[in-house]
Design a protein around this motif. Structure first.
Motif, short mmCIF file in Angstrom:
data_model
loop_
_atom_site.label_atom_id
_atom_site.label_comp_id
_atom_site.label_asym_id
_atom_site.label_seq_id
_atom_site.Cartn_x
_atom_site.Cartn_y
_atom_site.Cartn_z
N UNK A 306 -38.34 -40.21 17.47
CA UNK A 306 -38.75 -40.45 18.85
C UNK A 306 -37.56 -40.73 19.76
N UNK A 307 -36.54 -41.42 19.20
CA UNK A 307 -35.40 -41.80 20.03
C UNK A 307 -34.43 -40.65 20.28
N UNK A 308 -34.71 -39.50 19.67
CA UNK A 308 -33.83 -38.34 19.81
C UNK A 308 -34.37 -37.38 20.87
N UNK A 309 -33.56 -37.08 21.87
CA UNK A 309 -33.98 -36.19 22.95
C UNK A 309 -34.04 -34.75 22.49
N UNK A 310 -34.81 -33.96 23.21
CA UNK A 310 -34.94 -32.53 22.92
C UNK A 310 -33.57 -31.86 22.93
N UNK A 311 -33.24 -31.15 21.87
CA UNK A 311 -31.97 -30.44 21.79
C UNK A 311 -30.84 -31.24 21.19
N UNK A 312 -31.07 -32.54 20.93
CA UNK A 312 -30.01 -33.40 20.38
C UNK A 312 -30.16 -33.64 18.90
N UNK A 313 -31.14 -33.01 18.25
CA UNK A 313 -31.45 -33.32 16.86
C UNK A 313 -30.28 -33.04 15.92
N UNK A 314 -29.54 -31.94 16.19
CA UNK A 314 -28.41 -31.60 15.33
C UNK A 314 -27.34 -32.68 15.33
N UNK A 315 -26.98 -33.13 16.52
CA UNK A 315 -25.96 -34.17 16.64
C UNK A 315 -26.45 -35.50 16.10
N UNK A 316 -27.72 -35.79 16.32
CA UNK A 316 -28.33 -37.03 15.82
C UNK A 316 -28.20 -37.09 14.29
N UNK A 317 -28.54 -35.98 13.64
CA UNK A 317 -28.53 -35.96 12.18
C UNK A 317 -27.12 -35.85 11.60
N UNK A 318 -26.20 -35.17 12.30
CA UNK A 318 -24.82 -35.11 11.82
C UNK A 318 -24.21 -36.51 11.85
N UNK A 319 -24.54 -37.28 12.88
CA UNK A 319 -24.04 -38.65 12.97
C UNK A 319 -24.59 -39.50 11.82
N UNK A 320 -25.86 -39.29 11.47
CA UNK A 320 -26.44 -40.01 10.35
C UNK A 320 -25.80 -39.60 9.03
N UNK A 321 -25.51 -38.32 8.90
CA UNK A 321 -24.83 -37.82 7.71
C UNK A 321 -23.47 -38.48 7.55
N UNK A 322 -22.71 -38.56 8.64
CA UNK A 322 -21.39 -39.16 8.59
C UNK A 322 -21.46 -40.67 8.38
#
Length: 372
Positions: A306-322
């Motif tokens: 929910x806290x992730x804006x449309x189109x930001x999912x890739x960056x959101x998950x890469x940050x979690x990966x790192x």
């Protein structure tokens, strides 16, 4: 700072754990499957239909990827033996990582894994292979197994981690890794640490492996001859940006940042080849370079947060990966109190970066066999 007994991915099975944020690493394992298959075929044929095969997966970590290679290896051995009209051999799988690794997660998942494996294999061969698993806690920069006891060694996304942060003659000011602004002595120290570590790794495996044994290694690397190339250093430069902002705001002391360096080296194919040939115990069968986008850190089957804006999912998950990879290092150096703020800022920087340009990681995969 020595990391061989301390560094590990973020354990558990929570939202920020490595177990739930390693889709990119899983993608890389899948990409290198053809190389793994060819090495497995070559091993089986060279052993002349063996009764027992011993395989070691080094730097196995924890989570769904841990048993992925083991499953692939077991199924391949089963298929090969079936095609040749032989009973499948008994297979011993050694899962290795540092003592801080969450082995509990691994062993708790074994019963379900074995049941799934038997169901899969039984469709093709009623005589399923007998599989035995063990956990081996220790650094792969030391001996782990008895002499001449291992037939196959695999490692994916582990060997770029060094045994320790290099001994630096000069401060790597404003950086946490190699960069274009790092002193030349820092670049040299990182390369020398890689050379030393990789040579020790090869010597240890040469002692442990049988004659004609196979080894497949996938290392986060680079195509360029430049060790400060954007293709291998960019992800750490973005984390340095977040830390520098916090230094500027007085949330982190400058001396703390200046004394923090990532214990990693991403080699080029040429550097890997040179070290293998220099050490002299192995012959290279295949040396391959591939790439994977940062977007591969996203599992498209999961619901977008929910806290992730449309189109930001890739960056959101890469940050979690790192975060799953780097948080233990940062927490040990800076303390736990700053980690949430660091990775919140890091996520914003990564999202902005990925919205403007195509971002990739480079993989170097080498398949080799021991000399007779």
């Amino acid at each position: 700072m020595e990391v061989v007994q301390l560094h590990h991915m973020k354990g558990g099975n929570g939202d920020a754990s490595y177990s739930n944020n390693s889709f990119l690493q899983r993608k890389v394992i899948s990409m290198t499957k053809p190389i793994l298959k060819q090495a497995t075929i070559d091993l089986y044929c060279a052993m002349n239909c063996p009764k027992t095969i011993v395989m070691a997966d080094l730097g196995c970590s924890s989570g769904p990827n841990t048993l992925l290679v083991a499953a692939t290896f077991i199924k391949m051995i089963n298929e090969i033996s079936l095609e040749m009209g032989h009973e499948p051999p008994e297979i011993q799988i050694h899962l290795n990582d540092l003592p801080g690794n969450d082995f509990n997660i691994v062993f708790l998942s074994l019963p379900k894994f074995l049941e799934s494996l038997r169901n899969d294999v039984c469709h093709s061969n009623p005589s399923t292979p007998s599989c035995y698993f063990s956990g081996v806690a220790g650094s792969f920069y030391t001996r782990l197994f008895p002499k001449k006891s291992i037939h196959f060694v695999h490692s994916s996304y582990s060997l770029m981690w060094l045994s320790q942060v290099p001994q630096l003659e000069e401060t790597n000011k404003g950086n946490i890794y190699m960069s274009s602004t790092s002193p030349s002595s820092v670049i040299r120290a990182y390369y020398q640490q890689f050379q030393s570590d990789f040579s020790v790794f090869l010597k240890c495996r040469a002692d442990e492996m049988v004659s004609g044994g196979r080894m497949v290694l996938t290392i986060l690397g680079r195509r360029s001859d430049d060790p400060c190339s954007k293709e291998c250093c960019y992800i750490w430069e973005l984390l340095a940006m977040a830390l520098k902002d916090m230094v500027y705001e007085g949330l982190i002391e400058e001396r703390q940042m200046d004394s923090f360096n990532i214990p990693q080296y991403t080699p080029s194919p040429k550097e890997v080849k040179n070290e293998v040939e220099k050490e002299g115990s192995f012959l290279i069968d295949c040396l391959d370079v591939s790439e994977v986008t940062w977007d591969s850190s996203t599992d498209n089957n999961l619901i977008q947060p929910k806290e992730c804006k449309e189109g930001d999912i890739g960056g959101y998950n890469m940050a979690k990966c790192m975060r799953a990879v780097a948080e233990p290092l940062l927490a040990r150096h800076f303390g736990l109190s700053i980690t949430n703020e660091v990775f919140l800022r890091y996520r914003k920087i990564i999202i902005k970066c990925m919205s403007k340009e195509e971002t990739k990681l480079i993989n170097v995969t080498v398949s080799m066999k021991t000399k007779a």
